[in-house]
Design a protein around this motif. Sequence first.
Motif, mmCIF file in Angstrom:
data_model
loop_
_atom_site.group_PDB
_atom_site.id
_atom_site.type_symbol
_atom_site.label_atom_id
_atom_site.label_comp_id
_atom_site.label_asym_id
_atom_site.label_seq_id
_atom_site.Cartn_x
_atom_site.Cartn_y
_atom_site.Cartn_z
ATOM 1 N N SER A 1 29.178 -45.126 33.788
ATOM 2 C CA SER A 1 28.291 -45.996 33.018
ATOM 3 C C SER A 1 27.915 -47.249 33.791
ATOM 4 O O SER A 1 26.773 -47.730 33.713
ATOM 5 C CB SER A 1 28.957 -46.395 31.693
ATOM 6 O OG SER A 1 29.252 -45.254 30.906
ATOM 7 N N ASN A 2 28.861 -47.787 34.550
ATOM 8 C CA ASN A 2 28.633 -49.041 35.266
ATOM 9 C C ASN A 2 28.014 -48.843 36.644
ATOM 10 O O ASN A 2 27.332 -49.741 37.151
ATOM 11 C CB ASN A 2 29.957 -49.801 35.421
ATOM 12 C CG ASN A 2 30.489 -50.327 34.106
ATOM 13 O OD1 ASN A 2 29.720 -50.615 33.190
ATOM 14 N ND2 ASN A 2 31.799 -50.446 33.993
ATOM 15 N N HIS B 1 23.846 -52.689 42.902
ATOM 16 C CA HIS B 1 25.089 -52.900 42.148
ATOM 17 C C HIS B 1 26.281 -52.359 42.927
ATOM 18 O O HIS B 1 27.343 -53.002 42.986
ATOM 19 C CB HIS B 1 24.984 -52.213 40.787
ATOM 20 C CG HIS B 1 26.175 -52.406 39.905
ATOM 21 N ND1 HIS B 1 27.350 -51.701 40.075
ATOM 22 C CD2 HIS B 1 26.380 -53.228 38.843
ATOM 23 C CE1 HIS B 1 28.218 -52.075 39.155
ATOM 24 N NE2 HIS B 1 27.662 -52.996 38.399
#
Length: 318
Positions: A162-163, A266
Amino acid sequence: MIRPILHSLRRDYMDVRLRNERDRMVRIVEHPGRWMSDADLAALSRDLRTIAARTLPDGGLTYGVFSGDRAHLSDTIITLVTLRDGTPIAFNALAIMTLDTVPDPTPVLHLGLVMIDPDQQSGGLSWVLYGLTCFLLFVRNQFRPIWVSSVTQVPAVVGMVSNMFSDVWPKPDADRRTLAHVLLARRIMDNHRHVFGVGQDATFDEARFVITNAYTGGSDDLKKTWDSAHKHRDAVFNTFCAKELDYERGDDVLQLGRMDLAALRHYLTRDVPASAVLGVLTTSLFVGLRHLILPVFHWFDTKRQFSILRPAKDADDV
């Protein structure tokens, strides 16, 4: 520096190594079943079985890379982590699924089976085993988004996916699923259950993206209880899994997301340790040479044919 660059240009498939801290080495091998010698393939399989024996001492897996079939390693990318003395401690068997979609087939990277020696599970290996290979393939794909899938009942893995990736469904507080999520999930469940060891008797809840009774197709020994499933440090993912999955029955969640520029940023800024960023970027340079830099040289080569464009008969005419 020149030798690894020239070596990377000669490879048809990815085979790269980099150091992870002082005492570990990481090797990423693409499609080993297509090009490795019998001896090298046997050694690779032996390393995988060694880690599996440490992780599941009372059980044996019978599907995928543990089947002993070279064909199963033909569409697989192995990320293997060893100590400096060669002792294997962790691996990820990432599968490449080609989904029958319109107008063109869609490749999906399935995060696959991850195993870590119990003595090494607090060693910060998640960024290597889950994100590194996807990152390198994204670079080699000329920064075009790549779909990624995961089938798991482990809250820590649900949170990591998810991250780490973009447009992930399902996850806590997700905006919505798209038509692409639904169509890809249908193709995966129709034709690729064998990749993650889910039997035909398992059912797929399309509204929640939950596979019920998932551990009957070869992955039986991976079934976990709620207490034994590794929890995420963010309790929201633990709550999500406890609510959506029946651990006594054996449910899994099917997550779909994408590796894109946002996920890349990210990954490099939050997941990769600062001490490893330079090594990761250098490795990505080697991997991307064939697809990012060589086409520039080929563009200016007037003696080579390119599709319907023919080279001039006489170089002086150009």
